[in-house]
Design an enzyme around this catalytic site. Structure first.
Site, mmCIF file in Angstrom:
data_model
loop_
_atom_site.group_PDB
_atom_site.id
_atom_site.type_symbol
_atom_site.label_atom_id
_atom_site.label_comp_id
_atom_site.label_asym_id
_atom_site.label_seq_id
_atom_site.Cartn_x
_atom_site.Cartn_y
_atom_site.Cartn_z
ATOM 1 N N GLU A 86 2.696 9.155 32.793
ATOM 2 C CA GLU A 86 3.325 9.280 34.100
ATOM 3 C C GLU A 86 3.846 7.986 34.718
ATOM 4 O O GLU A 86 4.830 8.011 35.444
ATOM 5 C CB GLU A 86 2.327 9.931 35.075
ATOM 6 C CG GLU A 86 1.892 11.332 34.683
ATOM 7 C CD GLU A 86 3.057 12.300 34.646
ATOM 8 O OE1 GLU A 86 3.898 12.263 35.567
ATOM 9 O OE2 GLU A 86 3.142 13.093 33.683
ATOM 10 N N SER A 360 11.037 65.168 31.057
ATOM 11 C CA SER A 360 11.750 66.033 32.009
ATOM 12 C C SER A 360 11.909 65.420 33.394
ATOM 13 O O SER A 360 12.539 66.028 34.268
ATOM 14 C CB SER A 360 11.030 67.378 32.119
ATOM 15 O OG SER A 360 11.107 68.081 30.895
#
Length: 652
Positions: A86, A360
């Protein structure tokens, strides 16, 4: 004109100078007005709270899963690994490093985005501990001011210690001590160099580098891990000989937090997914201290869970999925969601992730298409079984009624009540199979659900999510007004400011007279048809449609009242596996468990609500029986190719 040209450099110089002076003034103002908040307040207020619509809490994303350690307890090689990843010049640079930022840009260009970040560790600590994750110039200025003040008030060791105790490492872990335990099952003082390099790699973006989060992260982690090891060597913190022997260590499997146990875990995970879609990252949600107001209604959610617990089969196969979604008609607000029994056991949301044949359920779309074409509920059709039709490309398509039942001639209204396949297939062909697909899309079936404009579309050959059919039936309940479904109503920042506001996105897509006739027909389904159990249990107007696919591989009930629309589905992992036999039922249909669960949900949710009525039917095309028996010509059954005879199995 020449005078103006001659003055341009001077004007540009003055504008630049003015901008510089204003910038210095604003930065100076910020420096004297922005203070460093209390670091202890950060530790106690980072969880993102998810709420019902009434403000009561559902659960949390993130927690105080943090163990603070002193810098002396953190080994040198762990600190070096983090700095290698970092901020390699942490001890020599200032709070803000223009050179470091430029180097980071170049590093990421040459490494295709795999290089270092541009912020110093001091900046990252300022951003993580004291600011919201929003991206704005104002927040960036505050970050720089706080970073500079931190440098002036604390030593480098103090800043690094605080940073290592507050930074988020993913998996709900804050700080290097907790991360050590979560990823490697040990304390920070026992981490190896390789393990330290993994943690340093992951902290940049856990969602992108933690392989336990998703397998695709592993290659990115390997690349980032190599970058950190190389950085340790470049800075003289690790010898080349030792670095060459280091390999990626074994990482502990990802374990879900207990906060996600039970059905609510599916809700929390879906809310988190929706927040990600809105631009809030996992890291931000874990540490941001947000308040998320959802559209979920507590009584509806509790009723959904109670209905499943009461009516679902107690002895069922592990791969049985039960999904339920309830939506407010006309607004799209998701009122309740049931995705499974326990999120910790199975991270698969049956309501939003799984798909299965709609069966359905799709007949409602066919009926709407027919009504829009002027085909009335009073039209008469033949419901004998089987029947054979052209599938649209010259092949024979055989249609059978459920159980092989032949019904003879009947009205379209009765055919809806009895869910007669041999009437609904020619009905869809007469109305136009393309029209049926169009109706389904307008109602709310998204483009991601594949639908083929063929005769089988009326019988639900397509496979939607539960939330898709729930929203489509909500369109019917709203008398033809489609509304985009949503679950995030509002996002508040830790300072109670509104960061996001949900909104209703609705439009009328069907005529009200068509919807009135549709609802009238579907109300017959729940009063005396395939879902009569609903009418017998719910003492208020209801309308809906059962859905059962071939071989009973899936079972649905989709229904609505004027106040709420909901869909319930049963299905298994393998679409070829039947539901029959589950719960002791020889035949599991939409009118069995799904309809019972739906009825119990509506009873529980609306038990104290006044009864509302549906609009009266319009009876499009009149009430006189009109003969549609031969509206679509049948094909010769002899054209159906014989089923292949299976070859005998050889004895072993």
């Amino acid at each position: 004109m020449s005078n103006l040209v001659g003055k341009l450099p001077r004007l540009a110089f003055l504008a630049t100078g003015f901008t510089f002076v204003v910038g210095v003034f604003l930065f100076g103002f910020a420096y004297f007005t922005v203070s460093i908040p209390d670091p202890n307040a950060y530790v106690n207020s980072q969880a993102t709270i998810i709420q019902y619509a009434d403000g009561s809490e559902i659960g949390r994303i993130g927690s105080e899963n943090r163990t603070v350690v002193t810098l002396a307890e953190i080994p040198i090689h762990v600190r070096n690994a983090v700095m290698a990843a970092e901020d390699r010049n942490f001890y020599s640079n200032r709070a803000f490093s223009p050179i470091g930022l430029a180097a980071a840009v170049w590093d990421n260009i040459t490494s295709l985005g795999k290089g270092r970040g541009g912020s110093t560790i001091t900046q990252q600590y300022a951003k993580t501990a004291f600011l919201t994750p929003e991206r704005s110039i104002q927040r960036k200025v505050k970050e720089l001011v706080i970073a500079i003040k931190l440098e002036n008030q604390f030593t480098k060791d103090e800043i690094l210690e605080n940073y290592l105790n507050t930074i988020y490492f993913g998996r709900g872990s804050y700080g290097v001590q907790t991360a050590s335990q979560v990823y490697f099952g040990t304390t920070v003082d026992k981490l190896t160099v390789a393990q330290a390099a993994v943690l340093a790699s992951i902290l940049r973006s856990p969602g992108l580098y933690d392989p336990g989060f998703k397998k695709e992260n592993l290659p990115r982690l390997e690349s980032r891990f190599a970058y950190v090891i190389d950085g340790l060597v470049d800075e003289g913190w690790l010898t080349k000989e030792k670095a060459d022997k280091i390999k990626l260590p074994v990482i502990s499997p990802r374990v879900s937090s207990g906060a996600l146990a039970g059905p609510k875990g599916y809700v929390i995970s879906w809310v988190e997914r929706e927040l990600n879609q809105l631009g809030f990252t996992d890291e931000q949600l874990m540490i941001g201290g947000y308040i998320i107001k959802t559209t979920l209604v507590k009584t509806a959610q509790e009723a959904a869970v109670a209905a499943v617990n009461k009516e679902a089969p107690t002895k069922a196969p592990e791969n049985l999925h039960i999904g339920l979604v309830a939506i407010k008609p006309g607004t799209g607000e998701i009122l309740a969601m049931y995705g499974g029994q326990d999120y910790l056991k199975y991270q698969f949301n049956a309501a939003t992730q799984g798909i299965t044949s709609g069966g359905s359920s799709f007949k409602a779309f066919t009926l709407v298409a027919a009504l829009e074409e002027g085909i009335p509920l009073s039209s008469v059709w033949n419901g004998d079984s089987p029947k054979v039709y052209d599938d649209g490309i010259g092949r024979a398509y055989q249609v059978n009624n459920y159980g092989g039942e032949s019904w003879g001639n009947m009205s379209l209204l009765t055919a809806t009540e009895k869910s007669t396949n041999t009437i609904y297939v020619p009905l869809g062909m007469k109305a136009g199979v393309e029209k049926v697909v169009d109706v389904a899309r307008r109602a709310g079936i998204p483009d991601s659900v594949e639908m083929v404009a063929s005769p089988s579309v009326s019988l639900g050959a397509a496979s939607p999510h539960v939330i898709d059919l729930a929203n489509a039936y909500a369109t019917f309940a709203a008398q033809g007004v489609y509304a985009k479904p949503f679950i995030i109503n509002e996002v508040q920042g830790p300072n109670k400011g509104i960061l996001y506001q949900g909104r209703i996105q609705a439009q009328e897509v069907f005529r009200q007279d068509v919807m009135a006739d549709l609802t009238y027909a579907l109300s017959k389904v729940t009063s005396s048809g395939t879902a009569a159990v609903v009418g017998s249990r719910v003492a208020r107007p209801t309308a809906g449609k059962t859905g059962t696919s071939n071989d009973n591989a899936s079972a649905w009930f989709n229904g609505y009242t004027p106040e709420v629309a909901a869909s319930v589905a049963f299905y298994r992992d393998d679409a070829t596996q039947s539901l029959n036999g589950i719960g002791g039922l020889t035949s599991v249909t939409g009118g069995s468990f799904p309809a019972r669960i739906w009825a119990e949900f509506v009873k529980g949710y609306l038990k104290n609500a006044p009864v509302q009525e549906f609009p009266a039917p319009a009876f499009i095309g009149g009430t006189e029986p009109i003969n549609y028996i031969n509206a679509v010509p049948e094909m010769d059954p002899a054209l159906i190719p014989p089923s292949p005879t299976p070859s005998p199995k050889k004895k072993k």
